[in-house]
Scaffold this motif. Structure first.
Motif, PDB file in Angstrom:
ATOM      1  N   SER A 148      -2.123  -1.109  10.146  1.00 54.79           N
ATOM      2  CA  SER A 148      -3.309  -1.206   9.295  1.00 54.79           C
ATOM      3  C   SER A 148      -3.865   0.181   8.990  1.00 54.79           C
ATOM      4  O   SER A 148      -3.597   1.156   9.700  1.00 54.79           O
ATOM      5  CB  SER A 148      -4.381  -2.045   9.996  1.00 54.79           C
ATOM      6  N   GLY A 149      -4.620   0.241   7.920  1.00 53.59           N
ATOM      7  CA  GLY A 149      -5.229   1.503   7.542  1.00 53.59           C
ATOM      8  C   GLY A 149      -4.625   2.138   6.316  1.00 53.59           C
ATOM      9  O   GLY A 149      -5.162   3.109   5.785  1.00 53.59           O
ATOM     10  N   HIS A 150      -3.485   1.610   5.846  1.00 55.72           N
ATOM     11  CA  HIS A 150      -2.905   2.181   4.632  1.00 55.72           C
ATOM     12  C   HIS A 150      -3.725   1.753   3.413  1.00 55.72           C
ATOM     13  O   HIS A 150      -4.625   0.919   3.513  1.00 55.72           O
ATOM     14  CB  HIS A 150      -1.437   1.784   4.492  1.00 55.72           C
ATOM     15  N   ARG A 151      -3.386   2.277   2.260  1.00 57.43           N
ATOM     16  CA  ARG A 151      -4.218   2.078   1.075  1.00 57.43           C
ATOM     17  C   ARG A 151      -3.463   1.383  -0.055  1.00 57.43           C
ATOM     18  O   ARG A 151      -3.699   1.659  -1.231  1.00 57.43           O
ATOM     19  CB  ARG A 151      -4.762   3.436   0.605  1.00 57.43           C
ATOM     20  N   ALA A 152      -2.581   0.473   0.316  1.00 56.37           N
ATOM     21  CA  ALA A 152      -1.860  -0.289  -0.705  1.00 56.37           C
ATOM     22  C   ALA A 152      -2.819  -1.194  -1.456  1.00 56.37           C
ATOM     23  O   ALA A 152      -3.865  -1.612  -0.940  1.00 56.37           O
ATOM     24  CB  ALA A 152      -0.763  -1.125  -0.061  1.00 56.37           C
ATOM     25  N   CYS A 153      -2.455  -1.506  -2.692  1.00 55.40           N
ATOM     26  CA  CYS A 153      -3.257  -2.431  -3.490  1.00 55.40           C
ATOM     27  C   CYS A 153      -3.202  -3.834  -2.887  1.00 55.40           C
ATOM     28  O   CYS A 153      -2.265  -4.189  -2.171  1.00 55.40           O
ATOM     29  CB  CYS A 153      -2.724  -2.503  -4.920  1.00 55.40           C
TER      30      CYS A 153
END
Length: 333
Positions: free
Chosen positions: A40-45
């Motif tokens: 978690s924490g990524h910035r995918a749409c």
């Protein structure tokens, strides 16, 4: 006191839940011991097919490699949304390469592992369709020719989504992108452009080539594990719908991927040394229109006046691939 084993049944779906399977047949994602390679924490749409596929692919590869895996990631959506400096969502040894040289860098890592006697460490490279089908094709072909011990995974969202939704060599005919607008008599992306990377990989006669989608995660995991059980150059091509670039609802990502296979526009198969060894036959065939209508990039093909000729041509293309790969269940002997 005797107890009766509880039997659970699932109806109205082609999918079997993990609770219905023996523990050794359940997906990696159902296990609390999974690597959570991308966390978690990524910035995918929202609804990003690539983020889902990368998690499944990487966790399956980590399990197959016993946790001894090095990953090389080309520039692209996956790299951008997962590693905004100075943060990273990756929990595996991970290298960032240029847009077009992930295959070459991965080949170098594999050679370094071999030179230092670390044959237990496996190497996986991953890129989008731009870094695979277009910019990275030369390096990838070289990796295939040398039969380097690398599994290369292409997450195909059919365009350069990270830089503004431009067409790539994997963009389907008729699709509207930033540089294939259906202006005037234009249809969007022209027929006769692009290329099929899985078939190019097969032409190199490497040990293993497969296609998959995020609509069947059991199949995707199984193909990663099959590839990791082999050595030499291996190629996995995964269809990953992009709600932003395709103009589809984020909640429809898995549905769109499933319709791509059910319409015949994305054949799912495995091949070894240039020969197709297994195909996923279409259990419920749908017309291509059912797939196209969910995506705004094909909106100009419908309505008034619409382009029924383009829809018919896409249907013919799907029919050819169904025949080419033997996807019609009625043809099964």
């Amino acid at each position: 006191m005797s107890t009766t084993p509880l039997k659970l049944y699932q109806v109205g779906t082609f999918a079997a839940g993990n609770r219905l399977l023996d523990p050794d047949e359940r997906t990696v994602q159902s296990s609390t011991q999974r690597a959570s390679s991308i966390t978690s924490g990524h910035r995918a749409c929202r609804g990003c097919g690539e983020a889902l596929a990368a998690r499944v692919v990487m966790d399956a590869a980590m399990r197959a490699a016993g946790g001894r895996l090095v990953t090389v990631n080309a520039t692209g959506c996956l790299e951008v949304f997962s590693t905004p400096f100075p943060e990273s969502a990756w929990q595996v040894p991970w290298l960032h390469s240029l847009f077009g040289n992930a295959a070459a860098v991965a080949s170098g890592v594999a050679a370094a592992m071999r030179a230092t006697g670390r044959d237990d460490v496996r190497v996986l490279a991953q890129a989008g369709d731009g870094g695979t089908v277009d910019i990275g094709l030369g390096c990838l072909s070289g990796m295939f020719e040398r039969n380097d011990d690398v599994l290369f995974v292409c997450y195909d969202n059919q365009g350069y989504m990270n830089t503004g939704v431009q067409r790539s060599g994997a963009t389907p005919a008729g699709a509207s992108t930033a540089n294939t607008r259906p202006m005037g008599a234009g249809i969007g992306n022209a027929f006769g452009t692009g290329k099929s990377l899985p078939r190019i990989a097969m032409a190199h006669e490497i040990p293993y080539v497969a296609t998959a989608t995020i609509a069947d995660l059991h199949d995707l995991e199984a193909k990663v594990e099959a590839a990791m059980a082999l050595h030499g150059a291996r190629y996995l091509h995964v269809l990953v719908p992009c709600p932003l670039g395709w103009g589809s609802d984020p909640s429809d990502t898995v549905r769109v991927a499933r319709l791509a296979t059910q319409s015949g526009l994305f054949p799912v198969f495995e091949a070894e040394h240039g020969t197709v060894t297994r195909v996923a036959r279409i259990r419920r065939r749908v017309p291509v229109e059912e797939y196209l209508r969910l995506q705004a990039r094909f909106r100009h093909l419908f309505g008034e006046p619409g382009r029924p000729d383009v829809v018919a041509a896409l249907q013919a293309q799907a029919d050819r691939d169904i025949a080419r790969f033997g996807l019609d269940p009625e043809e099964e002997s």
